[in-house]
Design a protein around this motif. Structure first.
Motif, PDB file in Angstrom:
ATOM      1  N   LEU A  22       0.819  -1.217   0.092  1.00  0.00           N
ATOM      2  CA  LEU A  22      -0.044  -0.149   0.100  1.00  0.00           C
ATOM      3  C   LEU A  22       0.729   1.087  -0.003  1.00  0.00           C
ATOM      4  O   LEU A  22       1.814   1.496   0.590  1.00  0.00           O
ATOM      5  N   ASP A  23       0.251   2.148  -0.699  1.00  0.00           N
ATOM      6  CA  ASP A  23       0.784   3.774  -0.507  1.00  0.00           C
ATOM      7  C   ASP A  23      -0.011   4.271   0.641  1.00  0.00           C
ATOM      8  O   ASP A  23      -1.154   4.612   0.541  1.00  0.00           O
ATOM      9  N   LEU A  24       0.637   4.714   1.471  1.00  0.00           N
ATOM     10  CA  LEU A  24       0.080   5.302   2.881  1.00  0.00           C
ATOM     11  C   LEU A  24       0.107   6.509   3.113  1.00  0.00           C
ATOM     12  O   LEU A  24      -0.316   7.220   4.261  1.00  0.00           O
ATOM     13  N   GLN A  25       0.510   7.306   2.101  1.00  0.00           N
ATOM     14  CA  GLN A  25       1.016   8.858   2.159  1.00  0.00           C
ATOM     15  C   GLN A  25      -0.191   9.705   2.401  1.00  0.00           C
ATOM     16  O   GLN A  25      -0.179  10.981   2.699  1.00  0.00           O
ATOM     17  N   ASP A  26      -1.414   9.288   2.089  1.00  0.00           N
ATOM     18  CA  ASP A  26      -2.657  10.159   2.077  1.00  0.00           C
ATOM     19  C   ASP A  26      -3.251  10.049   3.670  1.00  0.00           C
ATOM     20  O   ASP A  26      -4.015  10.736   4.004  1.00  0.00           O
ATOM     21  N   ALA A  27      -2.724   9.163   4.531  1.00  0.00           N
ATOM     22  CA  ALA A  27      -3.095   8.910   5.682  1.00  0.00           C
ATOM     23  C   ALA A  27      -2.741   9.920   6.749  1.00  0.00           C
ATOM     24  O   ALA A  27      -1.580  10.163   6.791  1.00  0.00           O
ATOM     25  N   ASP A  28      -3.573  10.341   7.655  1.00  0.00           N
ATOM     26  CA  ASP A  28      -3.030  11.170   8.843  1.00  0.00           C
ATOM     27  C   ASP A  28      -3.127  10.192  10.082  1.00  0.00           C
ATOM     28  O   ASP A  28      -2.330  10.637  11.049  1.00  0.00           O
ATOM     29  N   VAL A  29      -3.725   9.081  10.141  1.00  0.00           N
ATOM     30  CA  VAL A  29      -3.538   8.288  10.985  1.00  0.00           C
ATOM     31  C   VAL A  29      -3.420   6.827  10.686  1.00  0.00           C
ATOM     32  O   VAL A  29      -4.421   6.327   9.721  1.00  0.00           O
ATOM     33  N   ILE A  30      -2.476   5.847  11.284  1.00  0.00           N
ATOM     34  CA  ILE A  30      -2.294   4.639  10.966  1.00  0.00           C
ATOM     35  C   ILE A  30      -2.545   3.798  12.128  1.00  0.00           C
ATOM     36  O   ILE A  30      -2.026   3.883  13.135  1.00  0.00           O
ATOM     37  N   THR A  31      -3.532   2.689  12.002  1.00  0.00           N
ATOM     38  CA  THR A  31      -3.549   2.072  13.254  1.00  0.00           C
ATOM     39  C   THR A  31      -3.209   0.759  12.879  1.00  0.00           C
ATOM     40  O   THR A  31      -3.360   0.010  11.725  1.00  0.00           O
ATOM     41  N   LEU A  32      -2.544  -0.331  13.826  1.00  0.00           N
ATOM     42  CA  LEU A  32      -1.918  -1.387  13.737  1.00  0.00           C
ATOM     43  C   LEU A  32      -2.425  -2.538  14.718  1.00  0.00           C
ATOM     44  O   LEU A  32      -2.322  -1.973  16.067  1.00  0.00           O
ATOM     45  N   SER A  33      -2.687  -3.680  14.689  1.00  0.00           N
ATOM     46  CA  SER A  33      -2.657  -4.416  15.639  1.00  0.00           C
ATOM     47  C   SER A  33      -2.276  -5.803  15.164  1.00  0.00           C
ATOM     48  O   SER A  33      -3.105  -6.765  14.577  1.00  0.00           O
ATOM     49  N   LEU A  34      -0.988  -5.884  14.745  1.00  0.00           N
ATOM     50  CA  LEU A  34      -0.468  -6.967  13.895  1.00  0.00           C
ATOM     51  C   LEU A  34       0.651  -7.931  14.698  1.00  0.00           C
ATOM     52  O   LEU A  34       0.143  -8.693  15.661  1.00  0.00           O
ATOM     53  N   SER A  35       1.823  -7.754  14.164  1.00  0.00           N
ATOM     54  CA  SER A  35       2.939  -8.676  15.018  1.00  0.00           C
ATOM     55  C   SER A  35       4.121  -7.885  14.922  1.00  0.00           C
ATOM     56  O   SER A  35       4.229  -6.933  14.150  1.00  0.00           O
ATOM     57  N   ARG A  36       5.239  -8.156  15.711  1.00  0.00           N
ATOM     58  CA  ARG A  36       6.474  -7.561  15.585  1.00  0.00           C
ATOM     59  C   ARG A  36       7.118  -7.352  14.314  1.00  0.00           C
ATOM     60  O   ARG A  36       7.522  -6.610  13.902  1.00  0.00           O
ATOM     61  N   ASP A  37       7.096  -8.808  13.618  1.00  0.00           N
ATOM     62  CA  ASP A  37       7.662  -8.890  12.145  1.00  0.00           C
ATOM     63  C   ASP A  37       6.887  -8.123  11.168  1.00  0.00           C
ATOM     64  O   ASP A  37       7.542  -7.484  10.120  1.00  0.00           O
ATOM     65  N   LEU A  38       5.624  -8.124  11.061  1.00  0.00           N
ATOM     66  CA  LEU A  38       4.844  -7.394  10.167  1.00  0.00           C
ATOM     67  C   LEU A  38       5.183  -5.901  10.326  1.00  0.00           C
ATOM     68  O   LEU A  38       5.307  -5.155   9.307  1.00  0.00           O
ATOM     69  N   ASN A  39       5.156  -5.378  11.642  1.00  0.00           N
ATOM     70  CA  ASN A  39       5.516  -4.121  11.579  1.00  0.00           C
ATOM     71  C   ASN A  39       6.903  -3.694  11.150  1.00  0.00           C
ATOM     72  O   ASN A  39       6.964  -2.567  10.547  1.00  0.00           O
ATOM     73  N   ARG A  40       7.831  -4.468  11.410  1.00  0.00           N
ATOM     74  CA  ARG A  40       9.127  -4.343  10.624  1.00  0.00           C
ATOM     75  C   ARG A  40       9.152  -4.188   9.347  1.00  0.00           C
ATOM     76  O   ARG A  40       9.735  -3.206   8.777  1.00  0.00           O
ATOM     77  N   LYS A  41       8.155  -5.192   8.616  1.00  0.00           N
ATOM     78  CA  LYS A  41       8.274  -5.109   7.212  1.00  0.00           C
ATOM     79  C   LYS A  41       7.493  -3.516   6.847  1.00  0.00           C
ATOM     80  O   LYS A  41       7.659  -3.632   5.630  1.00  0.00           O
ATOM     81  N   LEU A  42       6.644  -3.209   7.655  1.00  0.00           N
ATOM     82  CA  LEU A  42       5.997  -2.000   7.201  1.00  0.00           C
ATOM     83  C   LEU A  42       6.664  -0.885   7.298  1.00  0.00           C
ATOM     84  O   LEU A  42       6.204   0.374   6.793  1.00  0.00           O
ATOM     85  N   LEU A  43       8.123  -0.687   8.008  1.00  0.00           N
ATOM     86  CA  LEU A  43       8.683   0.158   8.060  1.00  0.00           C
ATOM     87  C   LEU A  43       9.029   1.324   6.896  1.00  0.00           C
ATOM     88  O   LEU A  43       8.734   2.399   6.922  1.00  0.00           O
ATOM     89  N   PRO A  44       9.225   0.663   5.900  1.00  0.00           N
ATOM     90  CA  PRO A  44       9.562   1.577   4.649  1.00  0.00           C
ATOM     91  C   PRO A  44       8.391   2.352   4.171  1.00  0.00           C
ATOM     92  O   PRO A  44       8.637   3.523   3.953  1.00  0.00           O
ATOM     93  N   GLN A  45       7.315   1.791   4.374  1.00  0.00           N
ATOM     94  CA  GLN A  45       5.985   2.468   4.196  1.00  0.00           C
ATOM     95  C   GLN A  45       5.755   3.531   5.098  1.00  0.00           C
ATOM     96  O   GLN A  45       5.266   4.697   4.650  1.00  0.00           O
ATOM     97  N   LEU A  46       5.816   3.366   6.418  1.00  0.00           N
ATOM     98  CA  LEU A  46       5.641   4.081   7.527  1.00  0.00           C
ATOM     99  C   LEU A  46       6.501   5.256   7.608  1.00  0.00           C
ATOM    100  O   LEU A  46       6.084   6.507   7.804  1.00  0.00           O
ATOM    101  N   GLU A  47       7.790   5.048   7.019  1.00  0.00           N
ATOM    102  CA  GLU A  47       8.796   6.175   7.086  1.00  0.00           C
ATOM    103  C   GLU A  47       8.521   7.202   6.144  1.00  0.00           C
ATOM    104  O   GLU A  47       8.940   8.292   6.165  1.00  0.00           O
ATOM    105  N   ARG A  48       7.554   7.051   5.123  1.00  0.00           N
ATOM    106  CA  ARG A  48       7.257   7.778   3.850  1.00  0.00           C
ATOM    107  C   ARG A  48       5.970   8.661   4.316  1.00  0.00           C
ATOM    108  O   ARG A  48       5.715   9.438   3.534  1.00  0.00           O
ATOM    109  N   LEU A  49       5.255   8.538   5.518  1.00  0.00           N
ATOM    110  CA  LEU A  49       4.063   9.133   5.999  1.00  0.00           C
ATOM    111  C   LEU A  49       4.642  10.701   5.916  1.00  0.00           C
ATOM    112  O   LEU A  49       5.642  11.035   6.181  1.00  0.00           O
ATOM    113  N   LYS A  50       3.288  11.633   5.790  1.00  0.00           N
ATOM    114  CA  LYS A  50       3.637  13.012   5.772  1.00  0.00           C
ATOM    115  C   LYS A  50       3.851  13.414   7.228  1.00  0.00           C
ATOM    116  O   LYS A  50       3.659  12.617   8.065  1.00  0.00           O
TER     117      LYS A  50
END
Length: 374
Positions: A129-157
């Motif tokens: 996903l491209d997350l750049q339009d989001a003002d808020v991201i909510t997660l209830s996942l796992s340690r590994d999935l959060n880690r894999k999402l970091l490149p996308q989360l780092e690009r948030l506005k």
């Protein structure tokens, strides 16, 4: 003339479709009309476990939602976070979920709540996903999935908020960490990590001394590191552990719960003091643990059997006069930082694993401290 007429007819049809479906219905229509062969979905990375409703409410409160915000829930399950955000805060909310049955269940719940025009549920792989339009991201996942999402989360506005249930974002430092054990829905302890972009690294936070508060930014010690610190210190049930800069109280709680020791924490941040006291009370450990709001340089360590630290070399050195007044045979354990000019007794390397990428160092000293000769 014909081309102009055709274009006008097309616009009318588009507007009619938008009015009929609403924005969310139109997105769902587009998705459902796409041939199945157009996208291949993998199986979900983790089994679905619904977030307790009381945790959902605390997560959304922590996100500080405002009218006009857009919320993305990654791994939206049955849609409870998305629907609650739209109902209680009036925001635009989208859920992304791989399980088609859960997507349909979420859409049905949204229709029942009359939220077709406020929420959308799409079957998507969240790692694409491209997350750049989001003002808020909510997660209830796992340690590994959060880690894999970091490149996308780092690009948030800048200024976007990320709220994660139970799992942090690797070595990034949360702006706030909420820990509570509700009396309903199982009563187990829950953690809510709150971040604001741009994300702050732990290395940056621990490198800066703040003279105005006599401390440093709060950086939580990973649980495996905290456990290894107490193991190295050989904590006994009749002993007292002092944690200087006790943060959210995790070392104090581990010392009391696992080793039966008494524990005293010094913390200058009133918010962290209050949060740790609430958690200690919820766990029924009020008789074993005391959290003192105050400057750690004023702590009397003469009654301590063990002192734990996660500060900085400069702060460790400033504590030497207090360390010298500790009784013989007491132990001092420091996460990551040595005491300059003092010979350590033991050094252990620990790699917490999971989302924690960096290897950690734990130092152990026994009093009286031995100065290093030049």
């Amino acid at each position: 003339m014909t081309r102009t007429l055709s274009r006008g007819v097309f616009v009318v049809l588009v507007l009619a479709a938008a009015g009929f479906y609403g924005w969310s219905g139109w997105r769902e229509y587009r998705e459902q009309s796409t041939p199945v062969a157009a996208e291949t979905f993998k199986k979900p990375d983790i089994p679905y476990a619904p977030t307790p409703q009381i945790v959902v409410e605390r997560m959304l409160e922590a996100a500080k939602l405002e009218r006009g915000d857009v919320l993305y829930d990654l791994g939206s399950g049955d849609g409870r976070i998305v629907i609650k955000a739209a109902l209680s805060f009036g925001v635009r909310a989208d859920g992304f979920e791989l399980d088609p049955k859960l997507v349909e269940q979420s859409r049905a719940a949204a229709r029942e709540a009359g939220l077709e025009n406020k929420v959308t549920f799409l079957r998507r792989d969240i790692l694409t996903l491209d997350l750049q339009d989001a003002d808020v991201i909510t997660l209830s996942l796992s340690r590994d999935l959060n880690r894999k999402l970091l490149p996308q989360l780092e690009r948030l506005k800048p200024g976007a908020r990320i709220v994660s249930h139970d799992w942090g974002l690797g070595d990034y430092v949360p702006e706030k960490l909420i820990r509570f054990a509700p009396e309903v829905e199982g009563g187990r302890e829950h953690l809510i990590y709150v971040y604001t972009t741009p994300l702050k690294t732990a290395s940056a936070a621990t490198a800066v001394d703040r003279p105005d508060t006599a401390g440093i930014n709060f950086v939580p010690t990973p649980e495996p590191v905290a456990e290894e610190m107490l193991v190295m210190a050989r904590v006994m049930p009749h002993e007292t552990v002092y944690d200087l800069g006790s943060g959210d109280g995790r070392i104090l709680i581990a010392a009391a719960r696992k080793y039966g020791a008494k524990a005293v924490g010094y913390e200058i941040n009133p918010r962290l003091v209050e949060e740790s006291r609430e958690r200690i009370k919820a766990l029924g450990l009020g008789k074993k643990i005391e959290v003192r709001e105050g400057n750690l340089f004023e702590a009397d360590l003469s009654q301590a059997d063990v002192v734990t630290l996660y500060l900085s070399p400069t702060m460790n050195a400033k504590l030497l006069p207090q360390f010298d007044r500790m009784k013989p045979g007491s132990r001092i354990v420091s996460h990551d930082f040595d005491i300059p000019g003092i010979r350590h007794q033991t050094v252990v390397k620990v790699t917490p694993g999971g989302a924690y990428k960096r290897e950690r160092t734990i130092y152990l000293w026994t009093t009286p401290l031995e100065r290093v000769k030049n």
